[in-house]
Design an enzyme around this catalytic site. Structure first.
Site, short mmCIF file in Angstrom:
data_model
loop_
_atom_site.label_atom_id
_atom_site.label_comp_id
_atom_site.label_asym_id
_atom_site.label_seq_id
_atom_site.Cartn_x
_atom_site.Cartn_y
_atom_site.Cartn_z
N ASP A 2 0.82 -1.21 0.00
CA ASP A 2 0.00 0.00 0.00
C ASP A 2 0.85 1.27 0.00
O ASP A 2 1.93 1.29 0.59
CB ASP A 2 -0.90 -0.03 1.25
CG ASP A 2 -2.07 0.91 1.11
OD1 ASP A 2 -2.31 1.43 -0.01
OD2 ASP A 2 -2.74 1.16 2.12
N HIS A 19 2.81 2.92 -8.94
CA HIS A 19 2.66 1.46 -9.11
C HIS A 19 3.88 0.87 -9.81
O HIS A 19 4.36 -0.21 -9.46
CB HIS A 19 1.39 1.13 -9.92
CG HIS A 19 0.12 1.52 -9.21
ND1 HIS A 19 -0.10 1.24 -7.89
CD2 HIS A 19 -0.99 2.15 -9.65
CE1 HIS A 19 -1.30 1.70 -7.53
NE2 HIS A 19 -1.86 2.26 -8.58
N LEU A 113 10.80 -21.06 -1.65
CA LEU A 113 9.82 -20.08 -1.16
C LEU A 113 8.54 -20.26 -1.97
O LEU A 113 8.60 -20.48 -3.18
CB LEU A 113 10.36 -18.65 -1.39
CG LEU A 113 9.39 -17.51 -1.05
CD1 LEU A 113 9.38 -17.24 0.46
CD2 LEU A 113 9.75 -16.22 -1.79
C1 FPP Z 1 -2.12 -0.12 -3.30
O1 FPP Z 1 -1.58 1.21 -3.26
C2 FPP Z 1 -1.46 -0.87 -4.36
C3 FPP Z 1 -2.09 -1.46 -5.41
C4 FPP Z 1 -3.55 -1.42 -5.59
C5 FPP Z 1 -1.33 -2.15 -6.47
C6 FPP Z 1 -0.09 -2.88 -6.05
C7 FPP Z 1 0.63 -3.32 -7.26
C8 FPP Z 1 1.97 -3.23 -7.47
C9 FPP Z 1 2.92 -2.82 -6.44
C10 FPP Z 1 2.57 -3.55 -8.81
C11 FPP Z 1 2.10 -4.76 -9.54
C12 FPP Z 1 2.48 -6.04 -8.92
C13 FPP Z 1 3.43 -6.88 -9.36
C14 FPP Z 1 3.61 -8.20 -8.72
C15 FPP Z 1 4.36 -6.52 -10.45
P1 FPP Z 1 -2.53 2.41 -3.54
O2 FPP Z 1 -2.61 2.63 -5.00
O3 FPP Z 1 -3.85 2.13 -2.88
O4 FPP Z 1 -1.82 3.61 -2.87
P2 FPP Z 1 -2.55 4.78 -2.07
O5 FPP Z 1 -3.21 4.13 -0.89
O6 FPP Z 1 -1.42 5.67 -1.66
O7 FPP Z 1 -3.50 5.43 -3.01
#
Ligand code: FPP
Length: 230
Positions: A2, A19, A113
């Site tokens: 997050d 992201h 893993l």
């Molecule tokens: C939450 O942060 C994160 C996500 C919804 C996406 C997580 C995905 C990745 C890190 C990349 C893709 C994964 C792989 C395995 C390559 P948020 O967008 O809710 O952040 P915020 O709370 O600050 O808005």
């Protein structure tokens, strides 16, 4: 994982940039998990609720996931890492579904893993699905209601849980202190660790700090400490 969006916004960049940078952290955390002797790591990459985000953000996330799978599976294999995905995978773009199936197949024998990505994942739906499949088994005479216990219920969760034990530690980044529909059944006695660090800044050292914090905790599972005499 997050805090990607806020991390990017702090730098006056689009959320998708966050992201992209967050995606780059995945390999570091896998490495840190292996170095710490962790046998199973589950990353919450896309929740059921995330489908409600703007279409361009959803598309960008699946584009990232697609390139990750195209690029990293050979490496996962080399590192003896088994890959699996949990969630309502049928909702994912077909290309992603195919790459996931291929990665799961190709890494099936690996045992250093177990890396699980939670994709289109929602724990309440997982629990409801489990109830539904148990219901169907009862209706068709394959199961008697008296046979339902914790193990039987857990076996009907996504991917049968592949025999994985419940998580020991749950780490949530970005300062939020909530569970957000993640592994609700499985985390009944899991230790929780909340880090203020946004995911794109979450380093191997941050991960290891969380492990050290966990190692200093005493898990009693509702019982009393062994050192306490009666
Ligand atoms: C939450 O942060 C994160 C996500 C919804 C996406 C997580 C995905 C990745 C890190 C990349 C893709 C994964 C792989 C395995 C390559 P948020 O967008 O809710 O952040 P915020 O709370 O600050 O808005």
């Amino acid at each position: 994982m997050d805090g990607n969006g806020r991390w990017a916004q702090e730098k006056s960049k689009p959320r998708v940039f966050g992201h992209q940078e967050g995606g780059k952290k995945v390999s570091d955390v896998i490495e840190a998990a292996i170095e710490s002797g962790v046998k199973a790591l589950t990353l919450y990459a896309f929740s059921e609720e995330n489908w409600g985000r703007p279409q361009h953000e959803v598309n960008a996330l699946f584009q990232l996931l697609t390139s990750y799978l195209e690029r990293e599976v050979l490496k996962l294999n080399r590192e003896n890492i088994r890959f699996r995905a949990i969630g309502n995978l049928k909702r994912l773009p077909e290309r992603c579904q195919n790459l996931i199936a291929k990665a799961e197949q190709e890494t099936l024998q690996n045992d250093r893993l177990i890396l699980t990505l939670a994709l289109s994942y929602g724990s309440r739906s997982e629990i409801v699905e489990s109830c539904r499949s148990i219901g169907f088994k009862i209706k068709s005479g394959l199961l008697d209601p008296s046979e339902i216990n914790h193990d039987v219920f857990a076996q009907h969760l996504y991917a049968n849980n592949d025999g994985l034990a419940d998580p020991d530690l749950l780490i949530r980044t970005s300062g939020e202190q909530r569970i957000s529909n993640f592994l609700l059944w499985q985390i009944a006695y899991t230790e929780l660790y909340f880090s203020p660090v946004f995911w794109p800044d979450f380093s191997k050292e941050h991960f290891k700090e969380a492990i050290r914090d966990y190692q200093n905790r005493q898990r009693r599972y509702g019982k009393v400490s062994e050192s306490i005499s009666t």
